[in-house]
Design a protein around this motif. Structure first.
Motif, PDB file in Angstrom:
ATOM      1  N   UNK A   6      32.766  50.766  51.154  1.00 23.61           N
ATOM      2  CA  UNK A   6      32.452  49.340  50.982  1.00 23.61           C
ATOM      3  C   UNK A   6      33.624  48.585  50.350  1.00 23.61           C
ATOM      4  N   UNK A   7      34.265  49.211  49.397  1.00 22.17           N
ATOM      5  CA  UNK A   7      35.390  48.573  48.710  1.00 22.17           C
ATOM      6  C   UNK A   7      36.554  48.371  49.669  1.00 22.17           C
ATOM      7  N   UNK A   8      36.857  49.394  50.474  1.00 20.01           N
ATOM      8  CA  UNK A   8      37.942  49.273  51.437  1.00 20.01           C
ATOM      9  C   UNK A   8      37.668  48.142  52.425  1.00 20.01           C
ATOM     10  N   UNK A   9      36.462  48.094  52.938  1.00 17.54           N
ATOM     11  CA  UNK A   9      36.117  47.051  53.910  1.00 17.54           C
ATOM     12  C   UNK A   9      36.236  45.668  53.273  1.00 17.54           C
ATOM     13  N   UNK A  10      35.757  45.546  52.045  1.00 19.28           N
ATOM     14  CA  UNK A  10      35.831  44.268  51.339  1.00 19.28           C
ATOM     15  C   UNK A  10      37.283  43.840  51.120  1.00 19.28           C
ATOM     16  N   UNK A  11      38.134  44.772  50.715  1.00 17.52           N
ATOM     17  CA  UNK A  11      39.547  44.452  50.500  1.00 17.52           C
ATOM     18  C   UNK A  11      40.216  44.055  51.813  1.00 17.52           C
ATOM     19  N   UNK A  12      39.915  44.793  52.875  1.00 20.35           N
ATOM     20  CA  UNK A  12      40.509  44.494  54.177  1.00 20.35           C
ATOM     21  C   UNK A  12      40.115  43.094  54.636  1.00 20.35           C
ATOM     22  N   UNK A  13      38.837  42.780  54.535  1.00 24.23           N
ATOM     23  CA  UNK A  13      38.351  41.467  54.960  1.00 24.23           C
ATOM     24  C   UNK A  13      38.937  40.363  54.085  1.00 24.23           C
ATOM     25  N   UNK A  14      39.055  40.628  52.781  1.00 25.39           N
ATOM     26  CA  UNK A  14      39.610  39.604  51.875  1.00 25.39           C
ATOM     27  C   UNK A  14      41.059  39.274  52.218  1.00 25.39           C
ATOM     28  N   UNK A  50      48.529  54.941  49.218  1.00 23.91           N
ATOM     29  CA  UNK A  50      49.040  53.856  50.067  1.00 23.91           C
ATOM     30  C   UNK A  50      48.081  52.671  50.089  1.00 23.91           C
ATOM     31  N   UNK A  51      46.798  52.963  50.159  1.00 25.40           N
ATOM     32  CA  UNK A  51      45.792  51.898  50.166  1.00 25.40           C
ATOM     33  C   UNK A  51      45.827  51.148  48.842  1.00 25.40           C
ATOM     34  N   UNK A  52      45.853  51.890  47.733  1.00 25.94           N
ATOM     35  CA  UNK A  52      45.897  51.264  46.404  1.00 25.94           C
ATOM     36  C   UNK A  52      47.150  50.412  46.249  1.00 25.94           C
ATOM     37  N   UNK A  53      48.284  50.929  46.693  1.00 26.78           N
ATOM     38  CA  UNK A  53      49.537  50.178  46.590  1.00 26.78           C
ATOM     39  C   UNK A  53      49.485  48.916  47.443  1.00 26.78           C
ATOM     40  N   UNK A  54      48.995  49.038  48.662  1.00 24.21           N
ATOM     41  CA  UNK A  54      48.971  47.878  49.552  1.00 24.21           C
ATOM     42  C   UNK A  54      48.088  46.757  48.994  1.00 24.21           C
ATOM     43  N   UNK A  55      46.899  47.131  48.498  1.00 27.59           N
ATOM     44  CA  UNK A  55      45.977  46.112  47.994  1.00 27.59           C
ATOM     45  C   UNK A  55      46.196  45.792  46.519  1.00 27.59           C
ATOM     46  N   UNK A  56      47.170  46.469  45.888  1.00 23.93           N
ATOM     47  CA  UNK A  56      47.526  46.207  44.494  1.00 23.93           C
ATOM     48  C   UNK A  56      46.333  46.421  43.562  1.00 23.93           C
ATOM     49  N   UNK A  57      45.653  47.556  43.759  1.00 20.38           N
ATOM     50  CA  UNK A  57      44.531  47.945  42.914  1.00 20.38           C
ATOM     51  C   UNK A  57      44.730  49.398  42.497  1.00 20.38           C
ATOM     52  N   UNK A  67      35.400  48.605  37.698  1.00 21.25           N
ATOM     53  CA  UNK A  67      35.183  47.328  38.383  1.00 21.25           C
ATOM     54  C   UNK A  67      36.214  46.291  37.992  1.00 21.25           C
ATOM     55  N   UNK A  68      37.115  46.655  37.096  1.00 24.32           N
ATOM     56  CA  UNK A  68      38.138  45.738  36.620  1.00 24.32           C
ATOM     57  C   UNK A  68      39.418  45.939  37.413  1.00 24.32           C
ATOM     58  N   UNK A  69      40.019  44.834  37.833  1.00 26.13           N
ATOM     59  CA  UNK A  69      41.332  44.922  38.454  1.00 26.13           C
ATOM     60  C   UNK A  69      42.260  43.962  37.751  1.00 26.13           C
ATOM     61  N   UNK A  70      43.459  44.420  37.504  1.00 28.84           N
ATOM     62  CA  UNK A  70      44.517  43.575  36.966  1.00 28.84           C
ATOM     63  C   UNK A  70      45.651  43.652  37.962  1.00 28.84           C
ATOM     64  N   UNK A  71      46.018  42.527  38.516  1.00 23.10           N
ATOM     65  CA  UNK A  71      47.073  42.493  39.516  1.00 23.10           C
ATOM     66  C   UNK A  71      48.315  41.863  38.918  1.00 23.10           C
ATOM     67  N   UNK A  72      49.360  42.640  38.846  1.00 23.74           N
ATOM     68  CA  UNK A  72      50.620  42.138  38.319  1.00 23.74           C
ATOM     69  C   UNK A  72      51.456  41.620  39.483  1.00 23.74           C
ATOM     70  N   UNK A  73      51.623  40.316  39.556  1.00 21.42           N
ATOM     71  CA  UNK A  73      52.390  39.715  40.638  1.00 21.42           C
ATOM     72  C   UNK A  73      53.878  39.809  40.328  1.00 21.42           C
ATOM     73  N   UNK A  74      54.266  39.353  39.180  1.00 24.99           N
ATOM     74  CA  UNK A  74      55.635  39.468  38.690  1.00 24.99           C
ATOM     75  C   UNK A  74      55.509  39.641  37.187  1.00 24.99           C
ATOM     76  N   UNK A  75      55.583  40.871  36.679  1.00 23.47           N
ATOM     77  CA  UNK A  75      55.272  41.120  35.279  1.00 23.47           C
ATOM     78  C   UNK A  75      56.145  40.372  34.286  1.00 23.47           C
TER      79      UNK A  75
END
Length: 109
Positions: A6-14, A50-57, A67-75
Motif C-alpha cells: 500500500x505504501x509503495x502504491x501511494x508513493x508511486x501515485x503521489x 533503491x525504492x527508499x532512495x528514489x522516494x526519499x524515505x 509513520x514519520x518521514x523527514x525529507x532533506x531537500x538540501x540539508x
C-alpha cells in the motif's frame, strides 16, 4: 512486509508515476511492480534501498514500521518535514537542521 504494498502504491501515485515508469526507474519489470503493489511479491534488499532512495524515505517507512518521514531537500539551506499531516514546531525544525549539520560534519571526518 506489513503495509509495503500500500505504501509503495501511494508513493508511486503521489509522484504521478505509472507502474511502467517506476519499473524503468527501479530496473525491474512492470509486472514485478504490480506484484509488489498487490502484495504477491517482496523486493530484495537492494531494490528496497533503491525504492527508499528514489522516494526519499526510510526503509522503515516503506515497511510500515514508522509513520514519520523527514525529507532533506538540501540539508544546508532547506529542510521539508512531514509528520502525519501536522507541521513540526519551529524548535523541532531547528533541531532537525542541527542534526543535518551534525551528519554533514561527520561525513567530512
Amino acid at each position: 512486509m506489513g503495509d509495503f504494498n500500500k505504501i509503495l502504491k501511494s508513493l508511486r501515485i503521489s509522484k504521478g508515476l505509472t507502474q511502467d515508469e517506476l519499473s524503468k526507474i527501479l530496473k525491474v519489470s512492470r509486472s514485478t511492480v504490480g506484484m509488489y503493489e498487490k502484495g504477491d511479491r517482496e523486493p530484495d534488499y537492494e531494490t528496497l534501498e533503491s525504492i527508499a532512495d528514489y522516494f526519499n524515505v526510510s526503509i522503515d517507512y516503506l515497511l510500515g514500521r514508522e509513520t514519520t518521514t523527514v525529507r532533506l531537500i538540501n540539508p544546508i539551506t532547506t529542510i521539508a518535514a512531514h509528520f502525519d499531516g501536522t507541521e513540526y514546531t519551529e524548535e523541532q525544525l531547528n533541531r532537525i537542521k542541527a542534526f543535518a549539520a551534525f551528519i554533514k560534519a561527520e561525513e567530512k571526518k
